[in-house]
Write an enzyme that holds these catalytic residues in place. Structure first.
Site, PDB file in Angstrom:
ATOM      1  N   ARG A 129       0.826  -1.217   0.000  1.00 41.35           N
ATOM      2  CA  ARG A 129       0.000   0.000   0.000  1.00 41.35           C
ATOM      3  C   ARG A 129       0.858   1.265   0.000  1.00 41.35           C
ATOM      4  NH1 ARG A 129      -4.453  -0.355   4.403  1.00 41.35           N
ATOM      5  NH2 ARG A 129      -4.920   1.617   3.388  1.00 41.35           N
ATOM      6  N   TYR A 143      -9.185  14.716  -5.302  1.00 44.39           N
ATOM      7  CA  TYR A 143      -9.467  15.979  -4.627  1.00 44.39           C
ATOM      8  C   TYR A 143      -8.606  16.086  -3.374  1.00 44.39           C
ATOM      9  CZ  TYR A 143     -12.753  12.858  -2.094  1.00 44.39           C
ATOM     10  OH  TYR A 143     -13.326  11.812  -1.414  1.00 44.39           O
ATOM     11  N   LYS A 147      -8.808  18.373   7.482  1.00 46.34           N
ATOM     12  CA  LYS A 147      -9.664  18.087   8.639  1.00 46.34           C
ATOM     13  C   LYS A 147      -9.863  19.438   9.345  1.00 46.34           C
ATOM     14  CE  LYS A 147     -10.101  13.498   8.551  1.00 46.34           C
ATOM     15  NZ  LYS A 147      -9.296  12.505   9.252  1.00 46.34           N
ATOM     16  N   HIS A 170     -15.134   5.437   9.722  1.00 45.61           N
ATOM     17  CA  HIS A 170     -14.788   5.840   8.347  1.00 45.61           C
ATOM     18  C   HIS A 170     -14.333   4.621   7.535  1.00 45.61           C
ATOM     19  CE1 HIS A 170     -12.632   8.046   5.129  1.00 45.61           C
ATOM     20  NE2 HIS A 170     -11.658   7.193   5.343  1.00 45.61           N
ATOM     21  N   GLN A 183      -8.626   3.312  -3.141  1.00 42.74           N
ATOM     22  CA  GLN A 183      -8.278   4.663  -2.704  1.00 42.74           C
ATOM     23  C   GLN A 183      -6.806   4.748  -2.340  1.00 42.74           C
ATOM     24  OE1 GLN A 183      -8.555   2.734  -0.163  1.00 42.74           O
ATOM     25  NE2 GLN A 183      -8.332   3.773   1.793  1.00 42.74           N
ATOM     26  N   SER A 221     -16.224  12.901   8.008  1.00 40.73           N
ATOM     27  CA  SER A 221     -16.400  13.826   6.882  1.00 40.73           C
ATOM     28  C   SER A 221     -17.457  14.887   7.197  1.00 40.73           C
ATOM     29  CB  SER A 221     -16.805  13.066   5.616  1.00 40.73           C
ATOM     30  OG  SER A 221     -15.761  12.200   5.240  1.00 40.73           O
TER      31      SER A 221
HETATM   32  O1  76R Z   1      -5.952   2.349   6.010  1.00 38.51           O
HETATM   33  C1  76R Z   1      -7.015   1.702   6.047  1.00 38.51           C
HETATM   34  O2  76R Z   1      -7.549   1.129   5.087  1.00 38.51           O
HETATM   35  C2  76R Z   1      -7.689   1.650   7.347  1.00 38.51           C
HETATM   36  C3  76R Z   1      -8.829   2.536   7.424  1.00 38.51           C
HETATM   37  C4  76R Z   1      -8.653   3.919   6.804  1.00 38.51           C
HETATM   38  C5  76R Z   1      -7.874   4.993   7.237  1.00 38.51           C
HETATM   39  C6  76R Z   1      -6.921   5.087   8.418  1.00 38.51           C
HETATM   40  C7  76R Z   1      -9.358   4.326   5.626  1.00 38.51           C
HETATM   41  C8  76R Z   1     -10.193   3.510   4.879  1.00 38.51           C
HETATM   42  N1  76R Z   1      -9.072   5.634   5.377  1.00 38.51           N
HETATM   43  C9  76R Z   1      -8.150   6.082   6.314  1.00 38.51           C
HETATM   44  C10 76R Z   1      -7.585   7.340   6.397  1.00 38.51           C
HETATM   45 MN1  76R Z   1      -9.980   6.835   4.002  1.00 38.51          MN
HETATM   46  N2  76R Z   1     -10.850   7.970   2.602  1.00 38.51           N
HETATM   47  C11 76R Z   1     -10.865   9.351   2.592  1.00 38.51           C
HETATM   48  C12 76R Z   1     -11.794   9.791   1.604  1.00 38.51           C
HETATM   49  O3  76R Z   1     -14.649  12.282   0.708  1.00 38.51           O
HETATM   50  C13 76R Z   1     -14.499  12.073   1.928  1.00 38.51           C
HETATM   51  O4  76R Z   1     -15.429  12.232   2.742  1.00 38.51           O
HETATM   52  C14 76R Z   1     -13.166  11.629   2.455  1.00 38.51           C
HETATM   53  C15 76R Z   1     -12.180  11.228   1.371  1.00 38.51           C
HETATM   54  C16 76R Z   1     -12.312   8.673   0.979  1.00 38.51           C
HETATM   55  C17 76R Z   1     -13.332   8.636  -0.136  1.00 38.51           C
HETATM   56  C18 76R Z   1     -11.709   7.532   1.630  1.00 38.51           C
HETATM   57  C19 76R Z   1     -11.970   6.209   1.284  1.00 38.51           C
HETATM   58  N3  76R Z   1      -9.007   8.461   4.731  1.00 38.51           N
HETATM   59  C20 76R Z   1      -8.010   8.447   5.664  1.00 38.51           C
HETATM   60  C21 76R Z   1      -7.482   9.786   5.813  1.00 38.51           C
HETATM   61  C22 76R Z   1      -6.347  10.226   6.752  1.00 38.51           C
HETATM   62  C23 76R Z   1      -7.039  10.735   7.998  1.00 38.51           C
HETATM   63  C24 76R Z   1      -6.131  11.027   9.141  1.00 38.51           C
HETATM   64  O5  76R Z   1      -5.036  10.477   9.244  1.00 38.51           O
HETATM   65  O6  76R Z   1      -6.604  11.831   9.989  1.00 38.51           O
HETATM   66  C25 76R Z   1      -8.212  10.601   4.954  1.00 38.51           C
HETATM   67  C26 76R Z   1      -8.064  12.082   4.732  1.00 38.51           C
HETATM   68  C27 76R Z   1      -9.163   9.755   4.292  1.00 38.51           C
HETATM   69  C28 76R Z   1     -10.107  10.196   3.391  1.00 38.51           C
HETATM   70  N4  76R Z   1     -10.926   5.150   3.254  1.00 38.51           N
HETATM   71  C29 76R Z   1     -10.814   3.857   3.703  1.00 38.51           C
HETATM   72  C30 76R Z   1     -11.604   5.119   2.048  1.00 38.51           C
HETATM   73  C31 76R Z   1     -11.917   3.743   1.741  1.00 38.51           C
HETATM   74  C32 76R Z   1     -12.617   3.290   0.464  1.00 38.51           C
HETATM   75  C33 76R Z   1     -11.431   2.963   2.769  1.00 38.51           C
HETATM   76  C34 76R Z   1     -11.518   1.449   2.926  1.00 38.51           C
HETATM   77  C35 76R Z   1     -10.259   0.829   2.418  1.00 38.51           C
HETATM   78  C36 76R Z   1     -10.280  -0.664   2.480  1.00 38.51           C
HETATM   79  O7  76R Z   1     -10.639  -1.211   3.529  1.00 38.51           O
HETATM   80  O8  76R Z   1      -9.931  -1.260   1.445  1.00 38.51           O
END
Ligand code: 76R
Length: 247
Positions: A129, A143, A147, A170, A183, A221
């Site tokens: 990853r 995009y 936060k 999330h 993603q 979000s």
């Molecule tokens: O890493 C992991 O898969 C574990 C869970 C996870 C984390 C820690 C995860 C899962 N994300 C993480 C972190 Mn995410 N993500 C976004 C967006 O449009 C929006 O509202 C938000 C944009 C999407 C669409 C998305 C999708 N994620 C983050 C972070 C860092 C936050 C921090 O450190 O404070 C951001 C900014 C962010 C934003 N996220 C997932 C997804 C998807 C599809 C998953 C599931 C992945 C999987 O299980 O295969």
């Protein structure tokens, strides 16, 4: 004082969006246009060689709407390599007919909200990853986002435990899109204007809308997400590129 999440960082990332200056491009002779397209393709072939050697990766998409005509997303082990590729592109003939649209500098990032105790850099799943092979999905969505830090809604003032709980929720939503949307989260604090870049890949473009919409209702979000400009695009390959640039 609130505890910072520990980030695990992978390849550096440049999203480079360009517009085509159609007026001057059309003024070129068709031979000169063909030469410029060929040179551009040679440059892309070089990127493919690096991708195949797993020393980096890239994604190349046409962009729908007026914000850009195409996007090149590049992943490399160092920031210097991103810079070199950008400069190499700028020296190509085709670059004389492109106008910078937007760019975003970041690094592939995983956080420790849901992590165990082991050394993440030794875990093959985590390495896959951090140094991802970007898919050739039919569509891309990009995009940048932040936060929120505003009044009562300040992500950075929340205790680690609370942030971890919210991130789990999330992640649960995200997981429902496994196999439909891939993603890549890239961190950009200190590198660019927002805190993260979100790059999504899917064969069904509607899944972007469904996923982003569903996440809007999730607290991370709904309460804390702030978003920049959205770009959406279609996969480019050699023949589609030719088609796009043919006059
Ligand atoms: O890493 C992991 O898969 C574990 C869970 C996870 C984390 C820690 C995860 C899962 N994300 C993480 C972190 Mn995410 N993500 C976004 C967006 O449009 C929006 O509202 C938000 C944009 C999407 C669409 C998305 C999708 N994620 C983050 C972070 C860092 C936050 C921090 O450190 O404070 C951001 C900014 C962010 C934003 N996220 C997932 C997804 C998807 C599809 C998953 C599931 C992945 C999987 O299980 O295969």
């Amino acid at each position: 004082m609130s505890e910072a999440a520990k980030t695990i960082d992978g390849w550096y990332c440049l999203h480079d969006f360009r517009l085509i200056d159609w007026t001057t491009w059309k003024m070129l002779s068709s031979d000169d246009r063909q030469t410029a397209i060929y040179e551009f393709q040679q440059f892309l072939n070089k990127l493919n060689t690096v991708h195949e050697a797993k020393e980096g990766s890239h994604a190349f998409y046409s962009i729908v709407g007026q914000k850009a005509d195409f996007m090149l997303m590049i992943l490399r082990p160092t920031m210097e390599e991103l810079n070199a590729i950008e400069t190499e592109f700028n020296k190509l003939k085709i670059a004389e007919f492109t106008i910078p649209g937007y760019s975003y500098v970041s690094v592939v990032e995983l956080s420790n909200y849901l992590a165990g105790d082991e050394d993440p850099y030794q875990n093959p799943q985590i390495r896959a990853r951090l140094y991802p092979e970007l898919p050739k999905a039919k569509h891309v969505c990009f995009y940048p986002m932040d936060k929120r830090r505003q009044g009562e809604d300040n992500w950075y003032m929340l205790p680690m435990e609370e942030r971890g709980k919210l991130m789990r929720s999330h992640g649960m939503i995200g997981r429902q899109y496994a196999g439909k949307v891939k993603q890549i989260i890239t961190g950009s604090v200190g590198f660019d204007d927002y805190e993260w870049g979100v790059t999504l890949f899917a064969d069904d473009v509607l899944q972007f809308k469904k996923l982003v919409y569903e996440m809007r209702f999730d607290e991370v979000s709904a309460r804390y997400g702030e978003f920049g400009t959205f770009f959406v695009g279609n996969l480019l390959n050699d023949s589609k590129l030719e088609q796009m640039l043919q006059i």
